[in-house]
Write an enzyme that holds these catalytic residues in place. Structure first.
Site, short mmCIF file in Angstrom:
data_model
loop_
_atom_site.label_atom_id
_atom_site.label_comp_id
_atom_site.label_asym_id
_atom_site.label_seq_id
_atom_site.Cartn_x
_atom_site.Cartn_y
_atom_site.Cartn_z
N LYS A 113 0.82 -1.20 0.00
CA LYS A 113 0.00 0.00 0.00
C LYS A 113 0.87 1.26 0.00
O LYS A 113 0.52 2.24 -0.64
CB LYS A 113 -0.95 0.02 1.19
CG LYS A 113 -0.22 0.17 2.49
CD LYS A 113 -1.01 0.74 3.61
CE LYS A 113 -0.01 1.04 4.70
NZ LYS A 113 -0.57 1.37 5.96
N THR A 114 1.97 1.21 0.70
CA THR A 114 2.81 2.41 0.74
C THR A 114 3.38 2.69 -0.65
O THR A 114 3.48 3.83 -1.08
CB THR A 114 3.95 2.25 1.75
OG1 THR A 114 3.39 1.81 2.99
CG2 THR A 114 4.66 3.56 1.99
N ASP B 196 -3.48 7.82 5.43
CA ASP B 196 -2.96 6.47 5.66
C ASP B 196 -3.64 5.89 6.90
O ASP B 196 -4.05 6.63 7.79
CB ASP B 196 -1.44 6.57 5.87
CG ASP B 196 -0.76 5.21 5.73
OD1 ASP B 196 -1.41 4.27 5.23
OD2 ASP B 196 0.41 5.10 6.12
N GLU B 197 -3.72 4.58 6.98
CA GLU B 197 -4.29 3.89 8.15
C GLU B 197 -5.66 4.47 8.54
O GLU B 197 -5.93 4.76 9.70
CB GLU B 197 -3.34 4.01 9.36
CG GLU B 197 -1.92 3.55 9.09
CD GLU B 197 -1.75 2.04 9.15
OE1 GLU B 197 -2.76 1.31 9.08
OE2 GLU B 197 -0.59 1.61 9.25
N GLN C 62 -7.22 -4.66 10.17
CA GLN C 62 -6.08 -4.28 11.02
C GLN C 62 -6.42 -3.14 11.95
O GLN C 62 -5.55 -2.43 12.44
CB GLN C 62 -4.86 -3.92 10.17
CG GLN C 62 -4.30 -5.12 9.42
CD GLN C 62 -3.00 -4.79 8.73
OE1 GLN C 62 -2.00 -4.51 9.36
NE2 GLN C 62 -3.00 -4.81 7.40
N ARG D 234 2.52 -10.65 10.15
CA ARG D 234 3.85 -10.03 10.23
C ARG D 234 4.91 -10.99 9.71
O ARG D 234 6.03 -10.60 9.41
CB ARG D 234 4.24 -9.64 11.66
CG ARG D 234 3.38 -8.58 12.35
CD ARG D 234 3.18 -7.37 11.52
NE ARG D 234 1.91 -7.46 10.81
CZ ARG D 234 1.57 -6.67 9.81
NH1 ARG D 234 2.38 -5.73 9.40
NH2 ARG D 234 0.41 -6.80 9.19
#
Length: 815
Positions: A65-66, A252-253, A283, A654
């Site tokens: 996504k980044t 973001d987020e 998340q 992760r």
DNA sequence: AAGGCGATGTTTTTT
DNA sequence: ACATCGCCTT
């Protein structure tokens, strides 16, 4: 140089960047052939190219996504849709903002200094608020209070309101006020249904608190956002100005936004509606601090006609790991729904193992890490920096720290107390604040008797009274009190020295600040001392105030670490022009990034792990009550359980290659031994993606003996019965008794202190040594690289020689 | 004014 | 178990 300097972000500062960037690619951006598009998959590409109107980018874990987000920014610039200073890009953490800046800069081939509106909600809010502070009754140089100040202030108000602070802790009020601010509720808007809270006086105290903040010309963190929202809501012209200026918004987020942040964004996006929100409902793990998953779930309703793009191709984990994560998260209701997939090789199944107790779990994981490091597990070789242990609650870290210190396995704890939250750092900062603005009463209170100056409650009350009567700051009040002789013998001299010290330091900040005009300033001050650079000034303040000496004289094991931190603080000053700039920076920034090159295993909470990835991940403590956390379920019911499940999802995702989940049958919780049930999340792991390992203890067969699947629960139950027999056996009790008699009062180490495991020093019996965790002790035995040390605080321990230093060296921490 | 002692409440954390 | 905090003693 402060990141938040008041250079006019609206003006031309960044024009050169955009023009150069555009010029660098004549005709660049036409079609999809631009370099920043290279390597994007079709979904990512779609997210980059959907420039106008609302866009929701649902980006699963590890889906790049980044990469998409940064490419999108570059695309907007290259296509000439906006200049760098016309794009608002919001993140939650400074780290995320920094990373985004770096990546955009790399894509542009320029330093992205020209994107002034890329930052955290709070830093961007400060920037906006400084320009319009007067609209909410503040001056533009308002100070930002940390949580500590906030609570102390509230405590004063609670006491003044004659409320029993034991029954109604100020901390609780602080929590309520934060909650209200997160929901964008000013005192008058708090619903009456909540007025019963805090002895029926919550809103009254909230209002009083806001009033007090205004008088102090101060803001807490919640205010930074709420004041902006208030300004936007009540000053259409100001809002319109920003709406016009920010042509594109990126967030973001998004799943972590609270109501206030949502309003902040929605107000700014009204009009062109060019807002792109990136997030992952699976998340969302910050509900407990006000985040509303609803914001992301509702996006299409809030922004009709929104383009929704799902990033589902995962570039991080193996199929087994993804399947395990998907299996767990699918038990949640009300998801937007994504299915992660990957082209990666199958790899290892997720490994599951049960242990007798937490100590065995730590021992096993330690051995496993070393085996993986040597490459003797048949699963490849992994350095320590490739391995991480992710726990639900930080107290779980202790077992690992203890074990790793004993076997000499280098580790680092990520998270922990933030550098600027440490006591010694805040104390030092209070001194700096006083030097910069002597009228900072909160700072004055904090350090007036630190180190001890014989100024106790009585003396401080006298100062308060004098100041209040004269309507001046505590600093001035104290001066008057000394002058009028209103303070008794011993404290008088000390207080005088303190007041004069502040005067002197303040004069030096004035002399130190503007280097160019130094001569003028000195003249203006008259008998002012020579100009002094602020780093030396800071050292001097800590020296003269006796603060450094206080820790030097402190013989507790954490004192050297604190002095070390103070040195670090002073060193950090070098990067700023003056103390003011530094204070501004620290009030908003956590700089916890102590990237040391040494190979170390990472230990952190699941929360701290979000956004990170490791080839090897251990997930210990999967037991009902611990994970999912009992408290979470008690307080938030199903909602809480679902958030815990998302935490499990975050944990598993992760891992890149090897993911090991474990649980213990017995665990000491609040000092009490408790028998534990395996986490319900373990039942949700899809059986064919899990390999059950046999625990080493062989307590009558262990979990590995049973076929994994539906029979697991029964087996676990049988096992538990069998184990509780052992648990009740005389032998076990003897073991417990012995364990209880062992001297185990181990002082908690100062986190973040670099442990140099490579240093080999020769010790002999009788040497006095210092250990980061256990403090001072005498070497009583040597066996190879292991020492037996009798620690004065922690008792007899066996430690690796590399973990202790000669006591003289440790005691002599020069400042 | 300061150090010792018993009651207390224990997740997660950013800014 | 253990740290933190407020109160009580000195």
């Amino acid at each position: 140089m402060s990141q938040y300097d008041e250079n006019d972000a609206f003006e031309a500062a960044s024009l050169s960047l955009s023009q150069r960037a555009l010029a660098a690619r004549p005709g660049g951006g036409v079609g999809g052939s631009a370099d920043y598009m290279a390597g994007l998959n079709s979904a990512q590409r779609a997210a980059v190219e959907a420039m106008d109107g609302p866009v929701l980018m649902l980006a699963g874990a590890g889906t790049g996504k980044t990469k998409a987000l940064t490419a999108r920014i570059v695309h907007l610039l290259r296509m000439g849709r906006a200049r760098p200073n016309e794009i608002l890009a919001v993140t939650f953490t400074n780290k995320a903002a920094r990373e985004m800046k770096e990546r955009v800069g790399r894509l542009l081939g320029e330093v992205a200094e020209g994107m002034p509106w890329m930052g955290t909600f709070h830093s961007l809010s400060v920037k906006i608020l400084r320009r319009h502070a007067e609209l909410v009754g503040l001056k533009s140089n308002f100070t930002i209070l940390d949580t500590d100040d906030q609570v102390r202030l509230l405590k004063q108000l609670v006491i003044a309101a004659n409320i029993d602070e034991k029954r109604w802790p100020p901390r609780m009020l602080a929590g309520m006020i934060d909650g209200w601010k997160n929901r964008a509720l000013t005192p008058e808007r708090v619903p009456s249904s909540e007025a019963a809270g805090y002895a029926h006086r919550g809103t009254e105290l909230y209002a009083a608190y806001q009033e007090r903040l205004r008088t102090l010309n101060a803001c807490d963190f919640g205010d930074l956002l709420l004041h902006c929202v208030t300004i936007f809501q009540t000053h259409a012209d100001v809002l319109a100005q920003y709406q016009r200026w920010f042509k594109y918004l990126l967030v973001d987020e998004y799943q972590d936004t609270n109501v206030c942040q949502y309003l902040w964004l929605r107000l700014l996006a009204q009009g062109h509606r060019n807002i792109c929100c990136v997030g992952d409902d699976d998340q969302s793990i910050y509900g407990w601090r006000g985040a509303e998953v609803g914001n992301i779930l509702r996006f299409e309703k809030d922004f009709p006609g929104a383009t929704v793009i799902k990033l589902e191709q995962n570039y991080r984990s193996t199929p087994h790991i993804l399947a395990a994560a998907s299996g767990v998260i699918s038990a949640n209701a009300g998801r937007l729904g994504k299915t992660l997939w990957t082209e990666a090789q199958a790899g290892e199944k997720v490994r599951l193992i049960g242990h007798w107790d937490g100590e065995e779990e730590a021992r096993w994981i330690g051995e496993e890490i070393e085996a993986l490091q040597r490459g003797t597990r048949g699963m490849g070789k992994y350095g320590l920096e490739d391995q991480a242990i992710l726990v639900r609650a930080s107290h779980q870290m202790r077992a690992f720290e203890d074990r790793f210190l004993t076997i000499g396995l280098p580790y680092r704890v990520i998270g922990g107390p933030r550098f600027y939250e440490r006591q010694e750092i805040r104390d030092a900062m209070a001194y700096f604040r006083l030097a910069v603005s002597p009228e900072d009463d909160l700072a004055f209170e904090r350090v007036v008797n630190l180190p001890k100056r014989g100024l106790g409650d009585k003396a401080q009350a006298d100062i308060q009274r004098t100041a209040r009567m004269a309507g001046v700051s505590l600093h001035e009040g104290a001066r008057e009190l000394v002058a009028s002789g209103g303070i008794g013998g011993k404290g008088a001299g000390q207080l005088r020295a303190f007041v004069e010290g502040i005067d002197r330091w303040h004069a030096l900040t004035l002399a130190a600040a503007p280097v160019v005009d130094a001569d003028d300033v000195i003249e203006a001050i008259g008998a002012a001392p020579k100009p002094m650079d602020h780093v030396r000034l800071a050292e001097m303040i800590l020296e003269e105030s006796g603060y450094t000496a206080m820790w030097q004289n402190d013989k507790t094991p954490e004192a050297p670490g604190r002095l070390e931190n103070l040195k670090e603080l002073v060193k950090a000053l070098e990067q700023f022009d003056n103390l003011q700039g530094f204070l501004e920076h620290v009030s908003l920034i956590m700089d916890n990034e102590t990237e040391d090159a040494l190979e170390k295993v990472s230990i952190m909470t699941l929360h701290a792990a979000k956004g990170l990835e490791f080839p090897v991940v251990f997930l210990p403590g999967w037991e009902d009550g611990l994970f999912p956390s009992q408290r979470s379920m008690d307080e938030s019911g199903l909602k809480g359980l679902e958030e815990e499940r998302r935490l499990a999802y975050v944990g598993i995702t992760r891992a890149e290659e090897v993911c090991t989940i474990s649980f213990a049958s017995n665990r000491r919780v609040y000092g009490q031994w408790q028998s534990q049930l395996p986490s319900r999340f373990i039942d949700e792991l899809p059986a064919n993606h899990v390999e059950v390992l046999t625990p080493p203890g062989l307590y009558g067969g262990g979990y590995g003996a049973a076929a994994y699947g539906s029979a697991r629960i029964e087996t676990a139950m049988d096992e538990r019965v069998a184990k509780s027999d052992v648990y009740n056996s005389p032998g076990w009790r003897r073991m417990q008794d012995r364990a209880a008699q062992r001297p185990v009062s181990q002082p908690r180490e100062a986190r973040g202190v670099v442990i140099d495991a490579t240093a080999v020093s020769a010790f002999t019996e009788g040497d006095r040594v210092f250990h980061q965790k256990f403090g001072y002790g005498i070497v009583t035995g040597i066996e190879g690289d292991k020492l037996e040390v009798d620690f004065s605080k922690a008792g007899v321990k066996r430690v690796v020689a590399g973990f202790v230093v000669d006591a003289d060296e440790a005691g002599d921490v020069p400042f």
